[in-house]
Design an enzyme around this catalytic site. Structure first.
Site, PDB file in Angstrom:
ATOM      1  N   ILE A   9      51.440   7.849  35.071  1.00 16.33           N
ATOM      2  CA  ILE A   9      51.563   6.752  36.035  1.00 16.33           C
ATOM      3  C   ILE A   9      51.470   7.435  37.400  1.00 16.33           C
ATOM      4  O   ILE A   9      52.120   8.450  37.635  1.00 16.33           O
ATOM      5  CB  ILE A   9      52.907   6.002  35.835  1.00 16.33           C
ATOM      6  CG1 ILE A   9      53.093   4.850  36.820  1.00 16.33           C
ATOM      7  CG2 ILE A   9      54.116   6.926  35.896  1.00 16.33           C
ATOM      8  CD1 ILE A   9      54.310   3.962  36.504  1.00 16.33           C
ATOM      9  N   SER A  10      50.629   6.915  38.282  1.00 13.81           N
ATOM     10  CA  SER A  10      50.453   7.538  39.596  1.00 13.81           C
ATOM     11  C   SER A  10      51.760   7.531  40.377  1.00 13.81           C
ATOM     12  O   SER A  10      52.596   6.644  40.175  1.00 13.81           O
ATOM     13  CB  SER A  10      49.399   6.784  40.413  1.00 13.81           C
ATOM     14  OG  SER A  10      48.174   6.730  39.733  1.00 13.81           O
TER      15      SER A  10
END
Ligand code: SAH
Length: 215
Positions: free
Chosen positions: A64-65
């Site tokens: 997940i960024s």
């Protein structure tokens, strides 16, 4: 049952204050990120880390960024209500959900089935209604094109021409390009075959994969 406690809400507010110090000024982006419970998109063992500015592991060896990157890409796109937005790389679904909270019409593509499936469960839980597709984002979604905005959340080795064709005139694409590290580009389609390009520093994303067996 996963819940959004006062503790989570407090940590989220601190994350928003932190994002302001990092140059995020679009109040609509900050408001959306204050609404979306990022810990819902992570394994419960990562709960305490959810509101730190870190990229974290999700299924299928993807990440997940980090919140500052999500905020930065979203801000670059200058999202407006009812914008038709194509996202390449649904992943956890967090970025998708932020776009939905900003009232964009979101179309999102993911190449890993387990991620595609788990994101959809979270969307219904959080009352987001993006259109979700399982497949190769390199091809975009010609049937639904053109889009006002395109966001690529994985690192592309080169600029995918097909995606540029699926932008409206006046539309913008934000995409990290490069193999080991990536430069963030914003490409604006100024005319049918004319594009303007701006560069915004270096980032590190999981690779955008092509022609690999889908799972
Ligand atoms: N927006 C996501 C980021 C996930 S990481 C989030 O908020 O969690 C990037 C995602 O892009 C990964 O899930 C990866 O599987 C996906 N991806 C990589 N190449 C792709 C391709 N060609 N088509 C669609 N998705 C791709």
């Amino acid at each position: 049952m996963i819940t959004d406690s006062f503790k989570h809400k407090g940590l989220r507010r601190q994350m928003i204050d932190y994002l302001r110090t990092k140059g995020i000024t679009d109040e609509r982006v900050l408001q959306a990120m204050n609404e979306v419970p990022r810990h819902f998109f992570l394994d419960s063992s990562l709960d305490v880390l959810a509101y730190q500015d870190r990229a974290l592991s999700i299924l299928c060896e993807q990440t997940i960024s980090q919140p500052s990157t999500v905020a930065f890409q979203t801000q670059l796109l200058n999202i407006q209500e009812d914008d038709k937005v194509l996202e390449i790389g649904t992943g956890s679904g967090y970025q998708t959900c932020v776009l939905c909270k900003m009232k964009a019409k979101v179309y999102t593509i993911e190449r890993y089935k387990p991620l595609h499936n788990s994101a959809q469960e979270l969307f219904s839980l959080l009352k987001c209604r993006p259109k979700c597709f399982f497949g190769d984002g390199y091809l975009g979604l010609p049937y639904y094109a053109p889009f006002d905005k395109i966001i690529v959340t994985c690192g592309a080795e080169k600029l995918p021409e097909v995606l540029l064709q699926q932008l409206k005139v006046g539309g913008m694409m934000v995409i990290p390009v490069g193999s080991d590290t990536q430069t963030m580009y914003r490409i604006t389609k100024t005319d049918e075959n004319t594009f303007e390009q701006e560069a915004f520093g270096d980032f590190k994303f999981v690779p955008m994969l092509q022609e690999k067996k889908f799972r």
